[in-house]
Write an enzyme that holds these catalytic residues in place. Sequence first.
Site, PDB file in Angstrom:
ATOM      1  N   GLU A   1       5.573   4.175   6.790  1.00  0.00           N
ATOM      2  CA  GLU A   1       6.636   3.893   7.840  1.00  0.00           C
ATOM      3  C   GLU A   1       6.890   5.176   8.712  1.00  0.00           C
ATOM      4  OE1 GLU A   1      10.254   3.148   5.379  1.00  0.00           O
ATOM      5  OE2 GLU A   1       9.546   1.295   4.802  1.00  0.00           O
TER       6      GLU A   1
ATOM      7  N   GLU B   1       6.497  -3.508   0.672  1.00  0.00           N
ATOM      8  CA  GLU B   1       7.921  -3.123   0.052  1.00  0.00           C
ATOM      9  C   GLU B   1       8.796  -4.229   0.350  1.00  0.00           C
ATOM     10  OE1 GLU B   1       9.803   0.577   1.034  1.00  0.00           O
ATOM     11  OE2 GLU B   1       7.714   1.820   0.699  1.00  0.00           O
TER      12      GLU B   1
HETATM   13  C1  FCB Z   1      11.616   2.319   2.564  1.00  0.00           C
HETATM   14  C2  FCB Z   1      11.099   3.494   1.811  1.00  0.00           C
HETATM   15  C3  FCB Z   1      10.937   3.297   0.528  1.00  0.00           C
HETATM   16  C4  FCB Z   1      12.413   3.005  -0.082  1.00  0.00           C
HETATM   17  C5  FCB Z   1      12.934   1.901   0.399  1.00  0.00           C
HETATM   18  C6  FCB Z   1      14.222   1.611   0.016  1.00  0.00           C
HETATM   19  O1  FCB Z   1      12.084   2.509   4.092  1.00  0.00           O
HETATM   20  O2  FCB Z   1       9.809   3.669   2.375  1.00  0.00           O
HETATM   21  O3  FCB Z   1      10.793   4.764   0.064  1.00  0.00           O
HETATM   22  O4  FCB Z   1      13.499   4.273   0.205  1.00  0.00           O
HETATM   23  O5  FCB Z   1      13.005   2.065   1.872  1.00  0.00           O
END
Ligand code: FCB
Length: 445
Positions: free
Chosen positions: A170, A353
Site C-alpha cells: 500500500e 487483504e
Molecule cells: C491496511 C494495512 C494493514 C491493516 C489494514 C486494516 O491498510 O495494510 O496493515 O492495518 O489496513
Amino acid sequence: MNSLNLSNMSPLNDRSFIFGVATSSFQIEGARDSRQDTIWDTFCNVQGAIADSSNGDVACEHVKHWQQDVQLIAGLGVDAYRFSIAWGRVVNQDGSPNPEGLAFYKTLLNKLGELNIKAFVTLYHWDLPQHLEDKGGWLNRETAVAFADYVDIVSKAFADSVYSYATLNEPWCSAYLGYEVGIHAPGLQGKQRGKQAAHNLLLAHGLAMQVLRKNSPKSKNGIVLNFSPSYAASSNEKDIAAAKLADEHFNQWYLQPLMEGRYPDILQTMPQEHRPQVEAGDMSIISQPIDFLGVNYYSRAIYQHCEHDGFKVCAPHTMNLTDMGWEVYPQGLVKLLTDLNKRYTLPDIYITENGAAIDDKLVDGQVVDNARIAYFQSHLSALEQAIVKGVNIKGYFAWSLMDNFEWAEGYKKRFGIVYVDYQTQQRTLKQSALAYRDMLLSRKK
Ligand code: FCB
C-alpha cells in the site's frame, strides 16, 4: 451468520485457489530491542498520534510466540501465510546484514515449508528505519536505493523458501497518509511531499523488482496496492467528475505507472509545485513486468465536488459500518476488479487483504463475531462474481490472522480472526476463525 460456505460450483472451490491469512511485522512482532527504531516508534511518541497512546514495543510478542502462532496458522488449514519482514531487523544501520534477524525469518520460513504453507513475504509494510527517515525518508530518492540493497540481502538469504515476494504494501498509505496528510508516520504534510514520496516508493518497487528477478527468479514477485473504488455522491456532473478525479489521484496514480509507465493525465493539470520530480528512466524502471498484483480491499469511497481540491470525501450513506466506520460494501469489490480488468492488462491478482474490525468481546472463552463472518461471506461471493466476469484471481487472504496494533488506532480496533488478550498474550480462535477453518476443510479434495 455463523458459518462460511463455498458452493460446490464455486471457482473458489478449485484446490489451486490459495486461501491464507495475513499480518505485518510492526503490527505483531514486538521485540523492539532486537531491531532498528522505525518511523512508527518515533510517531507513537507524538502526543495524540495514536488513539490509545500505545506503541509497537510489545504488540502480540510474535517474535517470542512465533511457534505457537505458526501452529495456529497450520490449524486453520490455510494454504498460505502473508507476513512482512522488518527492514531494521535484518539490516544494520551501516547497511550490513543482521544475522540474528535473518535467522529469525529463515527459521519461520523453514517451519512454514515443513507444514506445506506457502510464504507470501512483504518486504515493506511501513516500518522504515528511523535513521533513513533522518536523511529524508521517502522524500529522498536514495531511500529507494537503500531499499533495493536491503531486498538484495533478504532475497539472497531466503533462497527458495519464499513463494511470493511483494515489494511494497500500500504505497498510497505510506505516501499520502504519511507524507501528505500526516496521520501516519512520519507525520509530514504537503501535496508535493505526498507525490514525491509516492514516486520514490514506486521507484523503490522497480529497483527491487530487478533484484528479485535476479536473486529469486522462481518466486512470484509483485506489489500490493490498496484500492477504494470511487463513487459519486449524486448524479450531478460535478460530483461524477469529483469521483473520477479522486480515483486518478488515489487509485490510478499507483497502478498506471506500474502497468503503463506513466502517471495519469491529471499530472499535466496539477500545479507545477505539486508535481513529483521524475528523472529520465524512472518510469521504465517502475513499469517493468510484475508476476502478480496484490489488491487490498476494505470498502468504497464516496466523493462530492468541492471548489478547493476538486473533490472531498463524504460520510457513508448507510449504517452498515465496521468498527473503523468503514462501509460494508462487497459490490465495490466486483466493480473495482472488473473496472481494472477492463482498463489494464492485469497480471494474476491476489486479494492480499480483506476483513473487518469489530468490537469483539471474549465471553466464557468465546468470541461470537458473526458480523465478521457475514463480511467474509459477502466478499467471497463478490470475488466469485468477479472471477465469473473474467478477472484472473488466484487467491484470498483474510486480514488478519490475529488482533494487532492497528496503526493510528492502536489496539482498540480488532481485525483478527484470532482474539489476542494483550495482558496475557493468550490467543483464542474467534467464531470467524472456526468458520474459516471449516470452510477450508470442506473444499473439494
Ligand atoms: C491496511 C494495512 C494493514 C491493516 C489494514 C486494516 O491498510 O495494510 O496493515 O492495518 O489496513
